[in-house]
Design a protein around this motif. Structure first.
Motif, PDB file in Angstrom:
ATOM      1  N   ASP A 309       3.460  38.738  13.646  1.00  0.00           N
ATOM      2  CA  ASP A 309       4.870  38.741  14.040  1.00  0.00           C
ATOM      3  C   ASP A 309       5.752  39.173  12.875  1.00  0.00           C
ATOM      4  O   ASP A 309       6.615  40.056  13.005  1.00  0.00           O
ATOM      5  N   TYR A 310       5.539  38.573  11.707  1.00  0.00           N
ATOM      6  CA  TYR A 310       6.364  38.887  10.543  1.00  0.00           C
ATOM      7  C   TYR A 310       6.228  40.358  10.150  1.00  0.00           C
ATOM      8  O   TYR A 310       7.221  41.044   9.863  1.00  0.00           O
ATOM      9  N   MET A 311       4.997  40.870  10.133  1.00  0.00           N
ATOM     10  CA  MET A 311       4.804  42.254   9.739  1.00  0.00           C
ATOM     11  C   MET A 311       5.485  43.225  10.703  1.00  0.00           C
ATOM     12  O   MET A 311       6.068  44.231  10.286  1.00  0.00           O
ATOM     13  N   LEU A 312       5.442  42.921  11.992  1.00  0.00           N
ATOM     14  CA  LEU A 312       6.102  43.798  12.954  1.00  0.00           C
ATOM     15  C   LEU A 312       7.622  43.665  12.866  1.00  0.00           C
ATOM     16  O   LEU A 312       8.349  44.636  13.118  1.00  0.00           O
ATOM     17  N   GLN A 313       8.109  42.474  12.516  1.00  0.00           N
ATOM     18  CA  GLN A 313       9.546  42.327  12.252  1.00  0.00           C
ATOM     19  C   GLN A 313       9.947  43.251  11.101  1.00  0.00           C
ATOM     20  O   GLN A 313      10.982  43.931  11.165  1.00  0.00           O
ATOM     21  N   CYS A 314       9.139  43.264  10.051  1.00  0.00           N
ATOM     22  CA  CYS A 314       9.434  44.124   8.894  1.00  0.00           C
ATOM     23  C   CYS A 314       9.347  45.598   9.260  1.00  0.00           C
ATOM     24  O   CYS A 314      10.180  46.408   8.834  1.00  0.00           O
ATOM     25  N   ALA A 315       8.338  45.952  10.057  1.00  0.00           N
ATOM     26  CA  ALA A 315       8.188  47.347  10.487  1.00  0.00           C
ATOM     27  C   ALA A 315       9.394  47.796  11.301  1.00  0.00           C
ATOM     28  O   ALA A 315       9.897  48.912  11.133  1.00  0.00           O
ATOM     29  N   ALA A 316       9.873  46.918  12.187  1.00  0.00           N
ATOM     30  CA  ALA A 316      11.008  47.258  13.038  1.00  0.00           C
ATOM     31  C   ALA A 316      12.287  47.446  12.221  1.00  0.00           C
ATOM     32  O   ALA A 316      13.195  48.156  12.646  1.00  0.00           O
ATOM     33  N   ARG A 317      12.350  46.828  11.040  1.00  0.00           N
ATOM     34  CA  ARG A 317      13.519  47.002  10.168  1.00  0.00           C
ATOM     35  C   ARG A 317      13.414  48.259   9.323  1.00  0.00           C
ATOM     36  O   ARG A 317      14.330  48.563   8.550  1.00  0.00           O
ATOM     37  N   GLY A 318      12.296  48.944   9.397  1.00  0.00           N
ATOM     38  CA  GLY A 318      12.140  50.167   8.628  1.00  0.00           C
ATOM     39  C   GLY A 318      11.698  49.949   7.202  1.00  0.00           C
ATOM     40  O   GLY A 318      11.839  50.850   6.361  1.00  0.00           O
ATOM     41  N   TRP A 319      11.132  48.775   6.884  1.00  0.00           N
ATOM     42  CA  TRP A 319      10.664  48.521   5.527  1.00  0.00           C
ATOM     43  C   TRP A 319       9.422  49.353   5.220  1.00  0.00           C
ATOM     44  O   TRP A 319       8.654  49.712   6.113  1.00  0.00           O
ATOM     45  N   ALA A 320       9.214  49.623   3.939  1.00  0.00           N
ATOM     46  CA  ALA A 320       8.108  50.484   3.527  1.00  0.00           C
ATOM     47  C   ALA A 320       6.757  49.813   3.648  1.00  0.00           C
ATOM     48  O   ALA A 320       5.737  50.490   3.762  1.00  0.00           O
ATOM     49  N   GLY A 321       6.730  48.474   3.601  1.00  0.00           N
ATOM     50  CA  GLY A 321       5.449  47.796   3.726  1.00  0.00           C
ATOM     51  C   GLY A 321       5.522  46.337   3.377  1.00  0.00           C
ATOM     52  O   GLY A 321       6.575  45.811   2.982  1.00  0.00           O
ATOM     53  N   VAL A 322       4.371  45.675   3.533  1.00  0.00           N
ATOM     54  CA  VAL A 322       4.232  44.240   3.311  1.00  0.00           C
ATOM     55  C   VAL A 322       2.932  43.994   2.564  1.00  0.00           C
ATOM     56  O   VAL A 322       1.865  44.439   3.004  1.00  0.00           O
ATOM     57  N   ASN A 323       3.001  43.299   1.436  1.00  0.00           N
ATOM     58  CA  ASN A 323       1.812  42.929   0.665  1.00  0.00           C
ATOM     59  C   ASN A 323       1.617  41.420   0.748  1.00  0.00           C
ATOM     60  O   ASN A 323       2.381  40.656   0.155  1.00  0.00           O
ATOM     61  N   LEU A 324       0.584  40.997   1.476  1.00  0.00           N
ATOM     62  CA  LEU A 324       0.283  39.572   1.621  1.00  0.00           C
ATOM     63  C   LEU A 324      -0.534  39.116   0.423  1.00  0.00           C
ATOM     64  O   LEU A 324      -1.559  39.705   0.093  1.00  0.00           O
ATOM     65  N   HIS A 325      -0.091  38.044  -0.224  1.00  0.00           N
ATOM     66  CA  HIS A 325      -0.716  37.579  -1.460  1.00  0.00           C
ATOM     67  C   HIS A 325      -1.967  36.771  -1.171  1.00  0.00           C
ATOM     68  O   HIS A 325      -2.037  36.043  -0.179  1.00  0.00           O
ATOM     69  N   GLY A 326      -2.953  36.893  -2.059  1.00  0.00           N
ATOM     70  CA  GLY A 326      -4.184  36.141  -1.864  1.00  0.00           C
ATOM     71  C   GLY A 326      -5.101  36.252  -3.059  1.00  0.00           C
ATOM     72  O   GLY A 326      -4.663  36.437  -4.188  1.00  0.00           O
ATOM     73  N   GLY A 327      -6.390  36.135  -2.780  1.00  0.00           N
ATOM     74  CA  GLY A 327      -7.401  36.167  -3.825  1.00  0.00           C
ATOM     75  C   GLY A 327      -8.146  34.855  -3.903  1.00  0.00           C
ATOM     76  O   GLY A 327      -7.658  33.807  -3.470  1.00  0.00           O
ATOM     77  N   GLY A 328      -9.335  34.904  -4.451  1.00  0.00           N
ATOM     78  CA  GLY A 328     -10.119  33.690  -4.627  1.00  0.00           C
ATOM     79  C   GLY A 328     -10.371  32.984  -3.316  1.00  0.00           C
ATOM     80  O   GLY A 328     -10.696  33.591  -2.299  1.00  0.00           O
TER      81      GLY A 328
END
Length: 453
Positions: A309-328
């Motif tokens: 949902d959040y990523m598509l909200q960002c896409a609909a706003r025309g943002w360049a992208g989304v980097n989800l944090h993680g690791g380990g």
């Protein structure tokens, strides 16, 4: 004409009725590197992690997105140093993890070998890299030396450099209590000047802040002076810290408290910064809640629905992208594990992959009537035709009537055995007939192919 959908009386009693209309094409398309992951810079202290030798991780990145962006930064970037020489002795760890700069504050050295392996990894997965530099405890001279090596080795895989991680949190940590946006800009310009003297072709993104928007505004105001600044960035965590009693599964599913009501101004400030700088914006680090996420929340199917949902909200706003944090093995990481033990896909991985379907599409306007605030709708147009997304974060099935002589056919679903399930997440193709009334089951994300009747 499609036949009318029929449900039993028992089914109808637990179905929420809504209606929807598809609007015009918006001047927004989803970039090919929209999908991104974010890892701590300290991960590079193990040069074998981001390497073509780590075949399982290569496979998982490829499976997630054919093009994407790997951001390296986080709190550990303010403790990491660079060396042209390989580090002698055993590696400090096999696999790092999210937010561990709170406990591991030294011994994280990025070597030229790590950068060479990283380049091979990026080539193998066909991703670009957003690379963070140490502003908090580093020097301009050290940053210039590291930048030259990174630029030379990563080459076309390098999207941009970021000078500092969350500089709006430097006060009382790396800087005096009086530190503010003007102080950051002065430091940024000093580092920038040192870097471009050595690496004139370097490109930059920033300010990579946590949440204090005056820093974003200040950076946007000076950005037009520097043609090598190509991207605005900041972070977003839906809740957090993980220790907060408000970091709950129900609140994760709620309608984005930081993107509505009191925090609605954030979106306006971001849009104003874009207009001032004439630059695209990317959410360069974020997740469900910071401090590595919360067990029973960040590692459940709820995180997958939130993420999609959040990523598509960002896409609909025309943002360049989304980097989800993680690791380990942090609770919120999309990919958990280590080379020796193997990697697993956490539920959020499938939420990201769901959003990846709409990379390269054009956004359409959508009006949803009569729906719960926990239901969101998106529409996209591509070579596949027009597709509608319904994300239903309620415990009730949803019946949606399509207007304007349109029918829909179910083509993809994101589901799980329960909203708090940690396993059994299913992202599956579906094959349904076209109908004027479409159905989205409780706690699911669904894609429908649309056509005129």
């Amino acid at each position: 004409m499609a036949a009318a959908t029929r449900w039993s009386a028992a089914e109808q009693s637990n179905i929420s009725q809504v209606s929807l209309t598809i609007g015009s094409v918006l001047p927004v398309s989803v970039p090919k590197e929209f999908v991104g992951l974010s890892y701590e810079s300290a991960q590079l202290a193990n040069p074998e992690f981001f390497s073509v030798k780590n075949k399982e991780l290569v496979r998982l990145f490829r499976e997630l997105a054919p093009n994407g962006n790997l951001r390296l930064g986080g709190g550990s970037s303010e403790y990491t140093t660079y060396s042209d020489e390989a580090v002698a002795g055993p590696m400090p760890f096999e696999v790092f993890g999210p937010d561990t700069s709170k406990t591991a504050k030294k011994g994280t050295v990025t070597s030229a070998l790590a950068l060479k392996n990283l380049r091979g990894f990026l080539d193998a997965v066909n991703w670009s890299c957003l690379y963070g530099l140490n502003l908090g405890q580093g020097t301009a001279e050290a940053a210039a030396h590291e930048t030259a090596a990174v630029q030379r080795i990563l080459g076309p895989r390098l999207l941009a450099f970021q000078i500092g991680n969350e500089p709006d949190s430097f006060r009382n940590r790396f800087r005096a209590a009086s530190y503010g946006p003007a102080d950051f800009i002065a430091e940024w310009e000093r580092f920038h000047s040192a870097i471009v003297k050595v690496t004139p072709q370097a490109r930059f993104a920033g300010p990579d802040i946590s949440n204090k928007l005056p820093y974003l505004t200040a950076f946007a105001e000076i950005a037009p002076k520097y043609p090598d600044v190509v991207l605005l960035t900041s972070h977003y965590y839906a809740m957090g810290p993980a220790s907060s009693p408000e970091a709950t599964l129900d609140n994760l599913l709620s309608p984005y408290p930081k993107l509505t009501t009191l925090k609605r101004r954030d979106l306006h400030v971001i849009a104003e910064a874009q207009a001032t700088a004439h630059l695209p914006y990317r959410m360069s680090e974020g997740n469900s809640c910071w401090d590595g996420g919360k067990a029973g929340v960040s590692d459940t199917f709820a995180s997958a629905l939130w993420c999609a949902d959040y990523m598509l909200q960002c896409a609909a706003r025309g943002w360049a992208g989304v980097n989800l944090h993680g690791g380990g093995n942090g609770y919120y990481t999309p990919i958990a594990g280590a080379p020796s033990t193997g990697f697993i896909r956490r539920p959020e991985y499938f939420g990201i992959k769901f959003a990846q379907r709409f990379v390269g599409t054009t956004v359409l306007g959508v009006t949803l009537t009569g729906a719960s605030p926990l239901v969101d709708a998106f529409a996209f147009e591509s070579s596949r035709g027009r597709e509608l997304v319904l994300i239903n974060k309620t415990s009730q099935d949803l019946a949606c009537e399509l207007g304007d002589g349109i029918a829909g056919s179910l083509v993809l679903t994101l589901t799980a055995p329960a909203i708090d399930a940690k396993e059994g997440v299913r992202l599956a193709a579906e094959h349904g007939g076209f109908d004027r009334v479409i159905k989205a089951q409780a706690y699911s994300a669904s894609v429908f192919r649309l056509r005129k009747q």
